[in-house]
Motif scaffolding. Structure first.
Motif, PDB file in Angstrom:
ATOM      1  N   LEU A 176      -2.420  10.635   8.012  1.00 53.48           N
ATOM      2  CA  LEU A 176      -2.240   9.431   7.193  1.00 53.48           C
ATOM      3  C   LEU A 176      -0.770   9.056   7.061  1.00 53.48           C
ATOM      4  O   LEU A 176      -0.429   7.875   6.940  1.00 53.48           O
ATOM      5  N   GLN A 177       0.103  10.043   7.070  1.00 55.38           N
ATOM      6  CA  GLN A 177       1.535   9.772   6.943  1.00 55.38           C
ATOM      7  C   GLN A 177       2.189   9.452   8.280  1.00 55.38           C
ATOM      8  O   GLN A 177       3.366   9.068   8.316  1.00 55.38           O
ATOM      9  N   ARG A 236      -0.518   4.935  -1.077  1.00 51.46           N
ATOM     10  CA  ARG A 236      -0.827   5.928  -0.034  1.00 51.46           C
ATOM     11  C   ARG A 236      -0.298   7.307  -0.421  1.00 51.46           C
ATOM     12  O   ARG A 236      -1.009   8.319  -0.327  1.00 51.46           O
ATOM     13  N   ILE A 280      -5.439   1.484   4.241  1.00 53.63           N
ATOM     14  CA  ILE A 280      -5.597   0.862   2.921  1.00 53.63           C
ATOM     15  C   ILE A 280      -5.711  -0.655   3.058  1.00 53.63           C
ATOM     16  O   ILE A 280      -6.542  -1.290   2.398  1.00 53.63           O
ATOM     17  N   PRO A 329       0.784  -1.246   0.000  1.00 57.21           N
ATOM     18  CA  PRO A 329       0.000   0.000   0.000  1.00 57.21           C
ATOM     19  C   PRO A 329       0.812   1.291   0.000  1.00 57.21           C
ATOM     20  O   PRO A 329       0.242   2.365  -0.218  1.00 57.21           O
ATOM     21  N   GLY A 356      -1.748   5.437   7.187  1.00 60.91           N
ATOM     22  CA  GLY A 356      -2.399   5.294   5.893  1.00 60.91           C
ATOM     23  C   GLY A 356      -2.257   3.897   5.307  1.00 60.91           C
ATOM     24  O   GLY A 356      -3.178   3.394   4.647  1.00 60.91           O
ATOM     25  N   ASN A 357      -1.119   3.263   5.520  1.00 58.49           N
ATOM     26  CA  ASN A 357      -0.926   1.890   5.038  1.00 58.49           C
ATOM     27  C   ASN A 357      -1.911   0.933   5.705  1.00 58.49           C
ATOM     28  O   ASN A 357      -2.484   0.046   5.055  1.00 58.49           O
TER      29      ASN A 357
END
Length: 325
Positions: free
Chosen positions: A75-76, A58, A96, A54, A92-93
């Protein structure tokens, strides 16, 4: 008036810079993202959840979204190395991976998250399956796995992909093939030649689409050479390797940076994979039958040399307008 259809192909940290600039233009924008990453958080997740990695998706999702910077930072956010099983994973990973598992497909997950985060355009993984990148070196040695290739000494002869689960030939997402065939322009890069761009190009159906499309094909050449991949490469060498893997000279234009990186500027601790600035070989580029667009595309940030996404986007939009005229 119909919008110009532009497809950007790559992965890593290169193409998000360009996509962030292009999403603000009045175009039909599509990103095609590699799924061959097997290192770090992406590698751990693809092994644990059995999905395509992902991480690159991302970065592209964030780049093509109008989300506030605060949301992007969330998300980061990468869990601390002391956080046990979560250590090193960007939030974020995990998001996802969760949506992919729930919906049974990473392509469906990215479409869902794209709507959620109001992205401009489309994002497609080059394949719905995780793929393994293989590099064959000039001495005949073969190394499997993107994260291992850069650690091997020697010159790469060629790369190819296999389906990670079956070991068979990789299968492209049909959406990717369709968007390349329907595009007005296909942009490859910026990004690592062997581990970000070629892992898309060497998928047979994508390769075939690039050979058959009527779209103009543009390559954004790297600014710096990369350890274990493109040591001592000129800009013409980058184009030559792409043409060798494609099987035909299909690149119409190449964008090359002519601004010098200041001497002793690079932070070799933070950016230890980057070596020296890519040298120019305009005679070699002429042999590759490409039209050269040279300009100042350089952006210096915290000891690193990167592409100025806005400057590259201006050239691409200029090419697109001239093509439409």
């Amino acid at each position: 008036m119909n919008k110009s259809k532009i497809v950007v192909i790559g992965g890593g940290t290169g193409i998000p810079v360009l996509l962030d600039a292009l999403r603000k233009e009045n175009i039909d924008l599509t990103a095609v993202v590699t799924v061959a990453d097997d290192g770090g958080s992406s590698g751990k997740i693809r092994n644990a959840v059995n999905i395509a990695p992902p991480g690159d998706l991302r970065n592209v999702l964030i780049a093509m979204s109008d989300m506030p910077q605060f949301y992007a930072d969330i998300l980061q956010y990468r869990f601390d190395e002391t956080d046990g099983p979560l250590a090193g994973h960007p939030l974020g990973n995990l998001l996802i991976a969760a949506v992919s598992e729930k919906q049974g497909s990473i392509s469906t997950a990215i479409r869902t998250l794209g709507r959620f985060f109001h992205i401009s355009g489309n994002i497609y993984p080059s394949s719905d399956q995780a793929l393994t990148l293989h590099a064959v070196f000039e001495d005949g040695t073969e190394v499997a796995g993107e994260s291992s290739i850069g650690k091997h000494e020697g010159l790469i002869s060629h790369v190819y992909l296999t389906d990670t689960d079956t070991g068979g030939a990789p299968i492209a997402s049909q959406n990717v093939v369709n968007c390349i065939m329907d595009a007005d322009m296909v942009v490859m890069g910026p990004g690592s030649l062997y581990t970000s761009i070629l892992p898309n190009v060497v998928i047979p159906d994508i390769n075939k689409a690039l050979l058959e499309t009527k779209a103009k094909v543009v390559y954004v050449c790297n600014i710096m050479t990369q350890r274990g991949e493109t040591e001592n490469f000129t800009d013409a060498d980058h184009v030559r390797v792409l043409h060798e893997h494609l099987g035909k000279k299909v690149i119409d234009h190449v964008l090359v940076n002519i601004e010098q990186v200041p001497q002793d500027y690079m932070d070799n601790n933070a950016f230890d994979e980057y070596l020296v600035q890519v040298k120019h070989d305009f005679a070699g580029l002429k042999e590759q039958e490409v039209k050269v667009i040279s300009n100042n595309f350089l952006r210096l940030v915290k000891g690193g040399a990167f592409h100025d996404g806005e400057a590259v986007a201006r050239e691409i939009m200029g090419l697109s307008k001239r093509q439409a005229d």
